[in-house]
Design an enzyme around this catalytic site. Structure first.
Site, PDB file in Angstrom:
ATOM      1  CD  GLU A  55      -1.593  -2.460   1.504  1.00 44.88           C
ATOM      2  OE1 GLU A  55      -0.459  -2.600   2.018  1.00 44.88           O
ATOM      3  OE2 GLU A  55      -2.361  -3.424   1.293  1.00 44.88           O
ATOM      4  CG  HIS A 124     -11.512  -8.055   6.234  1.00 46.03           C
ATOM      5  ND1 HIS A 124     -10.964  -8.882   7.175  1.00 46.03           N
ATOM      6  CD2 HIS A 124     -10.824  -8.268   5.089  1.00 46.03           C
ATOM      7  CE1 HIS A 124      -9.995  -9.585   6.621  1.00 46.03           C
ATOM      8  NE2 HIS A 124      -9.882  -9.233   5.360  1.00 46.03           N
TER       9      HIS A 124
END
Lengths: 337, 406
Positions: A55, A124
């Protein structure tokens, strides 16, 4: 909403050769939530491609591309995984224009699914909007309907500053209102599910009045717009519901106007309460509407714990908690609180 | 045998010890071969352990990395280095006189910016470290703008928003610097990817210090550069010291920094960065490789940080005072000067005249900058504080500006 976002990206890739998309699994496969499905096949390898699981590297290279003059759209697979990119977004993207006196800018868009309601556990489900809202130089956008998702995403990509675009993943396939025990609803038939073909924008910084009312103002965004609407129905109150749509820029005028009219304010978000964006909203409301307030500004948020797996619906600020908070906020300020 | 304790790397010498670099095992001039730019990484795995050198001790250009450079360019490089050194020594004194809050010198490393600035084209972009002023000097960036930036005065081109020496100069191929080291090397890779995406032949060159190569940013940049064959040059400037930590604290005891490329499938060259011609030659080689589509190259720019890290530290507290003098690869200015004299393109008289000219130029620029104002005596309008946060200010910025009565 998935199709609306896909249509936005398709429109952008079609209209502007300087746009390109990359992120983990977004290319051939079309993304784990299918938002980029078919785009590589239609627009070519270099317009929509897979990135390494990095990322920080995704964000860093996007900033360099944006400085060159492109408009990269990067996907961070889950907002929970955005933290390795945080330094790049905070120390670089957000400040590049300022520190270089406009010589270099970073018009990139960071798309990322966020929020709970899918039994995703700690990794998540999180809602990190407040940490981005705190960063000077970043814009943070959160749609709640397919129509807005497309229009806001196109507007975000066309911005000349970096935008964090958080997609409420529980809304991808239907307007979830928090009544998790009921059958899953699809977007079909929802008034904001009609998405025009081609290019249109929904401006950043303009809240939507989802429901007009005189009793109390509810400030919400993302999934919580639908949950709040369900709670209003349950409560029987004549509440006004504002969908903020972007928290930076924030539509302060709409908020102040509504709260001055109703005299009461309830803020709802999924993220943990302490230090959450609700704190900022609450401060702004009391600074600007104090003499119109008939009750303390209230917040219904996720609890101050990590996002717990088995306790999804105990943590999630569902309609029942919102109804209880609404009842309390409607009590007279001189009465028992 | 494993000892029953945690291993902590230690430099060979600390204050009070005799400085020594015998452990470095520096290859001789001419010893390191010159591969073809189209060779695969697997054919170049010896390169990270060699050392690209051109100038020998007598100032002759020798060996496979020898390259024909127009003497005019060599003089331009020498000038940029000398100008940089004179300017930096002057600004260091300005800091001691309280005229600025911070200064950072590149003493001993001036060849890097100077050579690479001249080798690369106007459309290429450098993502520098803060020891690369020579890049700007080689492209004749206005000295007064530097002084004004360093004094953060009314005419500061960065409007008082950035720490002294953290310049931004897009028209000079010099990307916006920042104080959090390492976080821009990946931007260089992204820039190169954008150039390839747009079908341009521009390349990028990105820099990071050997200490900062321990950051994830470095490995991320190498990964992306390798995966997408970015037309980029990535450089680790190994100046032996990261403030007070020697290169061993960044993993330099066990391998070379150039060898960090190997695991990424990128060729790594180690270059004597005090040798202007070696820098010229290796940078040209890597640039050609990038432009022709063979991908990125990692260069370890092997040098020594003669100055303190910045105006905020005293290097005699952590390394021998005499260590810089013991550096086996000499001084970049002296070495290029020696070469130019040797080939009949320079002489002591011209050198002295050039130094006198630059001394005058520096004095004049500093005087002009001082006339505008030094730190605290002059600054851009305070309204500049609120500009450039976004393309268009939002209500917060507008309200806060009004709150300050602006």
């Amino acid at each position: 909403m998935v199709q609306a976002l896909n249509s936005a990206l398709d429109t952008l890739l079609t209209n502007d050769p300087d746009t390109l998309i990359y992120g983990e699994d977004v290319g051939y496969f079309g993304g784990v939530f299918r938002v980029t499905a078919g785009l590589q096949e239609k627009h070519g390898l270099a317009r929509c491609f897979d990135a390494p699981i990095s990322e920080g590297g995704i964000a860093a290279t996007a900033i360099g591309m944006a400085a060159h003059g492109l408009r990269p759209i990067i996907e961070i697979q889950f907002a929970d995984y955005i933290l390795p990119a945080f330094d790049q977004l905070v120390s670089e993207a957000a400040r590049l224009r300022y520190r270089s006196n406009d010589e270099f800018t970073a018009p990139l868009t960071v798309r990322s699914p966020y929020g709970g309601g899918i039994f995703g556990g700690q990794t998540h489900s999180q809602s990190p909007e407040a940490i981005f809202a705190h960063i000077t130089g970043l814009k943070t956008v959160i749609p709640s309907t397919p129509y807005d998702a497309k229009g806001l995403l196109i507007a975000a990509v066309e911005e000349n500053d970096p935008v964090i675009f958080l997609e409420p993943k529980r809304l991808y396939n239907g307007p979830f209102d928090g009544r998790h025990e009921e059958q899953v609803k699809s977007w079909a038939g929802h008034p904001a599910a009609e998405v025009p073909e081609g290019h249109y924008t929904v401006p950043l910084g303009k809240a939507a009045t989802v429901r007009e009312g005189g009793d109390v103002t509810i400030l919400a965004y993302g999934t919580m717009v639908h949950v709040a609407l369900a709670a209003i129905e349950e409560s029987g109150l004549d509440a006004e519901l504002l969908d903020l749509r972007s928290i930076v820029p924030l539509d302060i005028d709409a908020i102040v106007e509504s709260v001055k009219k109703t005299g009461r304010c309830l803020i709802v978000h999924e993220a943990s309460r302490f230090g959450g964006f609700g704190g900022e909203l609450s401060a702004l409301v009391q600074e600007r509407c104090f003499y119109h307030l008939e009750a303390p500004v209230a917040r219904v948020c996720g609890w101050d714990t990590p996002y717990p797996h088995a306790f999804e619906w105990d943590y999630f600020p569902g309609p029942a908690r919102i109804v209880a908070a609404l009842r309390k906020v409607m009590e007279d300020i001189d009465g028992e609180l | 045998m494993r000892s029953n304790s945690l291993y902590i790397p230690q430099p060979t010498a600390r204050p009070g010890d005799n400085p020594g670099f015998d452990h470095l095992a520096i290859p001789a001039v001419g010893e390191t071969r010159r591969p073809e730019i189209f060779d695969s990484e697997s054919q170049m795995r010896d390169m990270p352990f060699g050392l690209v050198r051109v100038l020998d001790e007598e100032g002759q250009a020798v060996g496979p990395w020898q390259i024909d450079v127009d003497p005019e360019q060599l003089r331009a490089g020498l000038k940029a280095m000398v100008k940089t050194r004179l300017f930096e020594d002057r600004m260091f004194r300005s800091h001691r006189q309280g005229k600025t809050s911070f200064y950072i010198r590149s003493t001993g490393e001036e060849a890097i910016g100077a050579a690479q600035s001249l080798v690369l084209g106007k459309a290429d972009m450098c993502f520098p470290t803060y020891r690369m002023l020579a890049w700007l000097m080689a492209r004749d960036y206005p000295m007064l703008d530097l002084v004004n930036q360093i004094f953060s005065n009314r005419d500061d081109p960065l409007k008082g928003r950035q720490l002294p020496t953290l310049y931004s100069a897009r028209d000079y191929g010099f990307y916006s610097l920042s104080g959090n080291v390492g976080s821009r090397i990946g931007h260089g890779v992204g820039w190169a990817m954008a150039s390839a995406y747009r079908g341009l032949s521009d390349i990028s060159i990105g820099h990071i210090g050997e200490g900062t190569s321990a950051e994830g940013d470095f490995d991320e940049a190498l990964t992306f550069a390798s995966v997408y064959k970015a037309p980029a040059i990535l450089c680790v400037t190994n100046n032996q010291w990261a403030i007070s930590s020697f290169a061993g604290i960044a993993g330099g005891e066990h391998t070379t920094f150039a060898a960090r490329g190997t695991g990424h499938g990128l060729p790594g060259l180690r270059v004597d960065a005090n040798d202007f011609l070696a820098l010229w030659s290796a940078t040209s080689w890597a640039a050609e490789r990038a432009r022709q589509g063979y991908g990125a190259t990692l260069l370890e720019l092997f040098t020594y940080r003669v100055a303190a890290h910045s105006t905020s530290d005293d290097p005699t507290k952590y390394r021998p005072k005499e260590e810089a003098g013991a550096w086996p690869l000499g001084d970049p200015i002296a070495r290029l000067k020696q070469h130019l004299i040797r080939i009949g393109e320079w002489d002591e008289e011209r050198h002295a005249a050039m130094e006198a000219d630059f001394d005058k130029e520096v004095r004049q620029a500093v005087k002009q900058g001082e006339a505008v104002g030094t730190l605290g005596k002059s600054k851009p309008p305070v309204s500049e504080m609120f500009e450039g946060v976004f393309e268009k200010p939002d209500w917060r910025v507008l309200e806060q500006r009004r709150e300050m009565g602006l």
